[in-house]
Design a protein around this motif. Sequence first.
Motif, PDB file in Angstrom:
ATOM      1  N   PRO A 272      -2.979 -62.947 152.781  1.00  0.00           N
ATOM      2  CA  PRO A 272      -2.654 -61.519 152.756  1.00  0.00           C
ATOM      3  C   PRO A 272      -2.566 -60.950 151.348  1.00  0.00           C
ATOM      4  CG  PRO A 272      -1.134 -62.700 154.171  1.00  0.00           C
ATOM      5  CD  PRO A 272      -1.991 -63.719 153.487  1.00  0.00           C
ATOM      6  N   TYR A 273      -2.408 -61.820 150.364  1.00  0.00           N
ATOM      7  CA  TYR A 273      -2.253 -61.345 148.988  1.00  0.00           C
ATOM      8  C   TYR A 273      -3.598 -60.984 148.347  1.00  0.00           C
ATOM      9  CZ  TYR A 273       2.199 -63.475 149.925  1.00  0.00           C
ATOM     10  OH  TYR A 273       3.373 -63.809 150.504  1.00  0.00           O
ATOM     11  N   ASP A 274      -4.707 -61.368 148.985  1.00  0.00           N
ATOM     12  CA  ASP A 274      -6.023 -61.075 148.437  1.00  0.00           C
ATOM     13  C   ASP A 274      -6.517 -59.680 148.801  1.00  0.00           C
ATOM     14  OD1 ASP A 274      -7.237 -64.426 149.087  1.00  0.00           O
ATOM     15  OD2 ASP A 274      -6.067 -63.628 147.420  1.00  0.00           O
ATOM     16  N   GLU A 275      -5.824 -58.983 149.701  1.00  0.00           N
ATOM     17  CA  GLU A 275      -6.298 -57.708 150.204  1.00  0.00           C
ATOM     18  C   GLU A 275      -5.384 -56.570 149.761  1.00  0.00           C
ATOM     19  OE1 GLU A 275      -6.861 -57.962 154.361  1.00  0.00           O
ATOM     20  OE2 GLU A 275      -7.902 -59.860 154.238  1.00  0.00           O
ATOM     21  N   ASP A 276      -5.868 -55.369 149.955  1.00  0.00           N
ATOM     22  CA  ASP A 276      -5.056 -54.214 149.590  1.00  0.00           C
ATOM     23  C   ASP A 276      -4.004 -53.958 150.680  1.00  0.00           C
ATOM     24  OD1 ASP A 276      -6.758 -51.405 150.912  1.00  0.00           O
ATOM     25  OD2 ASP A 276      -7.259 -53.501 151.280  1.00  0.00           O
ATOM     26  N   PRO A 277      -2.955 -53.213 150.363  1.00  0.00           N
ATOM     27  CA  PRO A 277      -1.856 -52.997 151.309  1.00  0.00           C
ATOM     28  C   PRO A 277      -2.275 -52.250 152.580  1.00  0.00           C
ATOM     29  CG  PRO A 277      -1.176 -52.412 149.090  1.00  0.00           C
ATOM     30  CD  PRO A 277      -2.632 -52.705 149.026  1.00  0.00           C
ATOM     31  N   VAL A 278      -3.267 -51.390 152.495  1.00  0.00           N
ATOM     32  CA  VAL A 278      -3.699 -50.645 153.682  1.00  0.00           C
ATOM     33  C   VAL A 278      -4.312 -51.595 154.710  1.00  0.00           C
ATOM     34  CG1 VAL A 278      -5.254 -48.840 154.506  1.00  0.00           C
ATOM     35  CG2 VAL A 278      -4.049 -48.547 152.348  1.00  0.00           C
ATOM     36  N   THR A 279      -5.138 -52.513 154.270  1.00  0.00           N
ATOM     37  CA  THR A 279      -5.755 -53.477 155.181  1.00  0.00           C
ATOM     38  C   THR A 279      -4.698 -54.381 155.805  1.00  0.00           C
ATOM     39  OG1 THR A 279      -7.724 -53.469 153.789  1.00  0.00           O
ATOM     40  CG2 THR A 279      -7.522 -55.256 155.377  1.00  0.00           C
ATOM     41  N   ILE A 280      -3.737 -54.802 155.028  1.00  0.00           N
ATOM     42  CA  ILE A 280      -2.650 -55.632 155.551  1.00  0.00           C
ATOM     43  C   ILE A 280      -1.865 -54.854 156.594  1.00  0.00           C
ATOM     44  CG2 ILE A 280      -0.521 -56.837 154.974  1.00  0.00           C
ATOM     45  CD1 ILE A 280      -1.792 -57.459 152.244  1.00  0.00           C
ATOM     46  N   ALA A 281      -1.578 -53.586 156.327  1.00  0.00           N
ATOM     47  CA  ALA A 281      -0.838 -52.761 157.289  1.00  0.00           C
ATOM     48  C   ALA A 281      -1.630 -52.590 158.583  1.00  0.00           C
ATOM     49  CB  ALA A 281      -0.523 -51.407 156.675  1.00  0.00           C
ATOM     50  N   LEU A 282      -2.935 -52.412 158.484  1.00  0.00           N
ATOM     51  CA  LEU A 282      -3.754 -52.288 159.688  1.00  0.00           C
ATOM     52  C   LEU A 282      -3.755 -53.583 160.491  1.00  0.00           C
ATOM     53  CD1 LEU A 282      -6.805 -50.249 158.351  1.00  0.00           C
ATOM     54  CD2 LEU A 282      -5.035 -49.479 159.933  1.00  0.00           C
TER      55      LEU A 282
END
Length: 108
Positions: free
Chosen positions: A3-13
């Motif tokens: 999860p740390y490799d992606e931006d916060p919006v993608t993680i939230a989705l």
Amino acid sequence: MSPYDEDPVTIALRVGVVVLGLGAVVLGVRVAVTRRFPAAWVRLARLKPGERSQPEQVGIAQAMIGTGLLIPQAPFFISMPLPLGRALFAVSLLLLLTATGAFSLLRR
């Protein structure tokens, strides 16, 4: 992938999809086990008496849809090899196709 490799919006989705999947599984299992639709479903969907007679099939299909949403998210939250992630994706597609078949077999 973590999860740390992606931006916060993608993680939230992704977290949103997991929450929706868990909700679908819980509601589907509840309908299948109790063999009754929640009163809100009957009011909102305006189910006819013939459609109310098959809660087990609807509940099972709903739970399979929720599971189909949950399984592809696992490789993004749990570290696993790529072939296993692809196999999980294939299983989720099979679950979604099975749920679609279950819904199509309902008497309308």
